[in-house]
Design a protein around this motif. Structure first.
Motif, PDB file in Angstrom:
ATOM      1  N   UNK A 149       4.768  -0.998  -0.735  1.00 35.16           N
ATOM      2  CA  UNK A 149       3.843  -1.392   0.230  1.00 35.16           C
ATOM      3  C   UNK A 149       3.277  -0.446   1.259  1.00 35.16           C
ATOM      4  N   UNK A 150       2.172  -0.368   1.910  1.00 40.54           N
ATOM      5  CA  UNK A 150       1.437   0.488   2.715  1.00 40.54           C
ATOM      6  C   UNK A 150       0.702  -0.308   3.711  1.00 40.54           C
ATOM      7  N   UNK A 151       0.307  -1.389   3.511  1.00 42.45           N
ATOM      8  CA  UNK A 151      -0.773  -1.856   4.456  1.00 42.45           C
ATOM      9  C   UNK A 151      -0.108  -2.583   5.570  1.00 42.45           C
ATOM     10  N   UNK A 152       1.180  -3.083   5.501  1.00 43.36           N
ATOM     11  CA  UNK A 152       1.674  -3.627   6.576  1.00 43.36           C
ATOM     12  C   UNK A 152       2.640  -2.717   7.450  1.00 43.36           C
ATOM     13  N   UNK A 153       3.108  -3.096   8.787  1.00 45.59           N
ATOM     14  CA  UNK A 153       4.063  -2.205   9.346  1.00 45.59           C
ATOM     15  C   UNK A 153       5.363  -2.195   8.610  1.00 45.59           C
ATOM     16  N   UNK A 154       5.944  -3.469   8.491  1.00 43.47           N
ATOM     17  CA  UNK A 154       7.167  -3.942   7.924  1.00 43.47           C
ATOM     18  C   UNK A 154       7.161  -3.056   6.372  1.00 43.47           C
ATOM     19  N   UNK A 155       6.182  -3.278   5.585  1.00 43.47           N
ATOM     20  CA  UNK A 155       6.057  -2.748   4.260  1.00 43.47           C
ATOM     21  C   UNK A 155       6.069  -1.504   4.237  1.00 43.47           C
ATOM     22  N   UNK A 156       5.405  -0.632   5.236  1.00 41.45           N
ATOM     23  CA  UNK A 156       5.474   0.904   5.270  1.00 41.45           C
ATOM     24  C   UNK A 156       6.788   1.152   5.648  1.00 41.45           C
ATOM     25  N   UNK A 157       7.606   0.508   6.357  1.00 40.76           N
ATOM     26  CA  UNK A 157       9.079   0.924   6.592  1.00 40.76           C
ATOM     27  C   UNK A 157       9.918   1.255   5.276  1.00 40.76           C
TER      28      UNK A 157
END
Length: 940
Positions: free
Chosen positions: A691-699
């Protein structure tokens, strides 16, 4: 992901019957067996090619359904069932029973209701299952979701089609799959005698749904229409609602989903043999039971080769005729050639002297074909069981390898020189895998290589490229199935080391022999496109070597970080769950659409027009919740909860389990021959999907770390590569000027479209311009743009129209791409990669529209894929030539990721940027974003 295939029996029986209408199969007893034969072939094709883990066949019953009860004319106009089909149905049921496939039948319900119910229950019950509904019936489009797909059988020269949500929406030209039943409610269905609205065909229905979103919303706003259409919509309002109701597939059939009972199992020979005998299906008998009905001519024995039989390597090529043993025997009627009816000489090569003798003969060849047999499909974990070689048609050699690691390595060392010989062409099927396996033994393949899989990928990118499929297509030859050796996939599947030596020799040698035979056929087709020949030898083959290197390097993972993140996500999930319960005023099962719908739309009354299924269950998908976010906090909370659950299960908890025990790193497998555009994909794990689109996903990207304290993560990403390629293709001066002068292209676009000076462009204007810039590449419509920007369709249309006024050459390029596709039947990338568009002249508006959008997008997306592939080859060459400590470890879309040694970071940044920007000269400035950090997120 495990596969569950559900077959719509009656749809497939009718399809098979009419496919043989002109040339029916009549048995010696006068029975028309066409429908049974076609149905059996369909089932067998899926079992052999797709290897399903679970199977079920759904049948209609003669009993009336709720549709017949509620609407007497339902299906009443259908012609009487052909007598041959009536005769065929009991045979089909006997066949299904003999194949040990569960029959799914329930009085009062149609097969599509049963399939729909089972499909939905399956994906809810098992997150590791993917459902394929095999049917030609378009109505099934309403059921499709991420893990439920339509699997349309091949027909009239058109191959199998697998339709997910994207494909269904494109086929119908709608925004979401829920609108399939809106379309059917408007159009009706002549086959089922569903009336619809008089005067409304597919084109009109599509326009109305695009404008109003649903049938109900349309019927509530008929004042916005006029003329006969308005009159019909008013007068036949209830008929339209009824039609939609009749078209909706019921998802609450009282039938249990029993996963264990659906497990794929071997056929029941006691039932199957007499049935196939009765139907006179000799070819099918061979394909299903692995034996011919007639005795076939014997072939020459395949001797073991030892030190005293060296002449075998130089023996004459075998005759193409079969050689009876002592008396004339009956020739098989099997439609394809195979090992049992084709002359061949396959030799077992054992002992150091024999192996060295084989190597000496390989050393004299200009080229040879080889294949590896291993203990695992995961290359980094695979141990050699054997290798096979062939350098002339009909003859091959199998070399078994000892299980003891030291002895195996010693034998492997004997082959190092022949694989390192620059002047010999090495041929294989999916050579990247073999390269990676041989790397485990310190063997490097040097010089020219040829991969039959990649050659066919360039010839027919959207077809299957497996050796079995190619052998059937080009050689009319059916290779031995791996399942004949080690059984079906699953927990009970055996290991290649357990297979009897003579049997594995036949199987492995055949692979090398058949792959060798495929090459001239593929070469002949390749030469019809000289650019494809160059693309194979200068891009795809060198890239296979690069990808093998990257896969073997692997990526380091911060497991303690993921363990802590898992705890955090678990705590956050519970906290959000408590907020949801507090907001709802009660506890309930958030994962239950039924309970969630009751909370949202009955208790909280969020949307009085909320969509329901005919059984009263509300729709609660992401699209519905997103629309409700502005109205009530609970919608946002539920979306948060779902994201937390998915991140934890799909990534945070799953990735550590995929770490190789051998290396301590994750090793993905890149697939070169999957996407029609030329882009790479990856699996086990799919690192393209992090994931790259959400803040949590980028983590999650924080978990991808350097291999040790001496390295950092370096990320190099092409900036707006597809837009730059669009500028190069269209030669639009405004776009070229923006890129070549380093301007913010989205801001420059906004200034032109909204007629304001560059410095007066607002962030909202830039946002809209950015959406249009990227949307144009994918053929965005006013409806689609309006949905993306949350603006009216009128405003969206004005923006698109103005875009084409300001960038006229972009419109000219798009129109020319479609015209070229119509004339040639394909479009090409800069390097000549072709995308064939067989529906470009289709009379079906949706199919033609989809092909036209691909005519625009494929050359752009494909050229972007070509560019990053060329860059990867050049960068790997640079890393090896300079003997650098830094390693390329990942490629994700337009991004390359490196383990960069701290001493080399500055040099790497300069050289990588230069190579990427100069990989292909398109006449437009290329740009990269390069970052460095202690983890992937920090670098990106």
């Amino acid at each position: 992901m495990k596969k569950l295939f559900l077959f719509d029996a009656m749809a497939l029986i009718y399809r098979a019957h009419f496919a043989f209408a002109k040339t029916p199969r009549i048995s010696s007893k006068g029975i028309n067996t066409s429908a049974v034969f076609g149905f059996a072939n369909t089932i067998l094709e899926v079992i052999n090619k797709e290897k399903p883990d679970y199977l079920g066949v759904a049948f209609d019953t003669p009993k009336p359904t709720f549709r017949h009860i509620e609407y007497t004319p339902y299906k009443a106009q259908r012609q009487e069932q052909p007598e041959d089909i009536t005769i065929a149905i009991p045979y089909v049921k006997r066949l299904v029973e003999a194949m040990d496939i569960p029959m799914l039948i329930l009085d009062g319900y149609e097969a599509d209701d049963v399939i729909g119910t089972i499909a939905k229950k399956a994906v809810r019950a098992n997150p590791d299952i993917e459902v394929y509904m095999m049917t030609p019936d378009k109505d099934y489009g309403q059921l499709v979701e991420e893990r439920i797909k339509m699997y349309k059988p091949a027909f009239m020269g058109k191959g199998v089609e697998v339709l997910g949500p994207k494909e269904v929406c494109q086929r119908w030209n709608i925004a979401n799959v829920d609108q399939v039943i809106d379309m059917l409610g408007l159009m009706g269905d002549a086959v089922d005698n569903i009336p619809g609205i008089p005067g409304v065909g597919e084109k009109t229905a599509q326009k109305l749904i695009e404008q109003f979103g649903s049938l109900e919303n349309l019927l509530d706003n008929t004042d916005q229409l006029k003329g006969k259409l308005q009159e019909n919509l008013i007068n036949f309002r209830e008929q339209g609602i009824l039609s939609k109701h009749l078209a909706r597939i019921m998802l609450e059939v009282p039938i249990e989903y029993e996963e264990e009972k659906l497990k794929a199992t071997p056929p029941n020979r006691a039932l199957l043999e007499p049935l196939l005998e009765e139907l006179e299906f000799r070819t099918l008998r061979k394909r299903i039971l692995g034996e011919d009905e007639p005795v076939v001519a014997k072939v020459k024995a395949s001797p073991k080769v030892d030190a005293n039989q060296m002449d075998m390597f130089g023996s004459p090529a075998p005759s193409t005729a079969t050689t009876p043993d002592t008396e004339e025997e009956e020739v098989s009627t099997t439609s394809y050639s195979n090992l049992s009816n084709t002359a061949h000489q396959y030799h077992l090569v054992q002992g150091e002297n024999a192996i060295k003798s084989l190597i000496s003969f390989l050393d004299r060849q200009d080229s040879f074909c080889f294949d590896t047999e291993t203990t695992s499909l995961v290359a980094i974990e695979a141990a050699l069981v054997g290798m096979s070689f062939s350098y002339r048609k009909g003859e091959a050699f199998y070399v078994p390898f000892p299980e003891d690691p030291a002895a195996c390595q010693a034998q492997a060392d004997l082959f190092k020189a022949i694989f390192a010989k620059e002047s010999t062409i090495k041929i294989a099927q999916n050579i990247k895998y073999d390269m990676s396996v041989l790397r485990n033994y310190g063997i490097e393949i040097k010089g020219a290589t040829y991969d039959t899989m990649l050659a066919h990928y360039l010839i027919e990118p959207e077809k299957r490229h497996g050796m079995d499929a190619l052998a059937l297509a080009y050689l009319s030859y059916e290779p031995m199935s791996i399942e004949n050796l080690i059984g079906k996939k699953g927990a009970k599947q055996g290991n290649m080391r357990e297979v009897e030596l003579n049997l594995i020799k036949e199987y492995a040698a055949e692979d090398a022999d058949i792959t060798l035979q495929l090459k001239p056929f593929l070469d002949k087709q390749l030469t019809t496109n000289p650019k494809a020949v160059q693309l194979l030898h200068e891009v795809e083959m060198p890239l296979a070597r690069v990808l093998s290197t990257i896969e073997c390097e692997g990526v380091n993972l911060d497991v303690p970080f993921l363990q802590e993140m898992s705890k955090t996500l678990e705590a956050d999930s519970k906290a959000v769950q408590e907020k949801i319960f507090a907001t709802a005023g009660q506890e309930f099962n958030i994962a239950s659409p039924k309970q969630l719908g009751e909370i949202l739309f009955e208790k909280l009354k969020l949307d009085p027009k909320a969509k329901k299924t005919k059984t009263g269950q509300y729709m609660t998908g992401e699209e519905v919740l997103t629309k409700l976010e502005a109205e009530h906090e609970i919608a946002s909370l539920i979306l948060d909860f779902r994201e937390l659950q998915k991140l934890k299960s799909t990534y945070v908890d799953a990735l550590p389990a995929l770490i190789s025990p051998k290396t301590g790193r994750i090793h993905t497998s890149f697939m070169q021959a999957v996407t029609a555009t030329g882009r790479l994909s990856s699996k086990d794990p799919n690192l393209q999907n992090i994931p790259i689109r959400t803040v949590r996903g980028r983590e999650i990207r924080k978990a991808f770390i350097p291999r040790d304290e001496n390295h950092l993560i370096l990320s190099a990403d092409y900036s707006q590569i597809e837009l730059r390629i669009m500028a190069a293709f269209s030669k639009d001066e405004s776009m070229l000027d923006a890129f070549n002068n380093g301007l913010d292209v989205h801001k420059a676009t906004a200034a032109k479209v909204f007629h304001v000076p560059l410095e007066e462009v607002t962030s909202d204007m830039r946002r809209k311009a950015k959406t249009v810039n990227f949307g144009i590449i994918y053929g965005v419509s006013a409806f689609g743009l309006a949905a993306q920007l949350a603006i009216s369709r009128t405003e969206a249309k004005e923006i698109i129209d103005q875009y084409f006024v300001e960038f006229p050459k972009v419109k000219t390029f798009m129109d020319q791409s479609i015209a070229d596709a119509r004339e040639n039947g394909y479009v090409e990338t800069v390097l000549g990669r072709r995308r064939y568009l067989r529906d470009i002249l289709s009379a079906n508006m949706n199919e033609r529209g989809f092909a036209e959008r691909n005519a625009i997008n494929a050359p752009i997306q494909g050229s972007a894929a070509d560019m990053i592939k060329v860059a990867m080859i050049q960068i790997q060459d640079f890393l090896e030539r300079e003997n650098l400590k830094s390693k390329m470890i990942l490629t994700v879309h337009d991004e390359l990721v490196f383990d960069a040694h701290k001493d080399e970071v500055d040099y790497l940044k300069t050289q990588i940027n230069k190579i990427m920007c100069e990989a292909m000269d398109l006449g437009v400035a290329m740009e990269t974003g390069i970052g460095v950090g202690e983890n992937w997120l920090e670098a990106h």
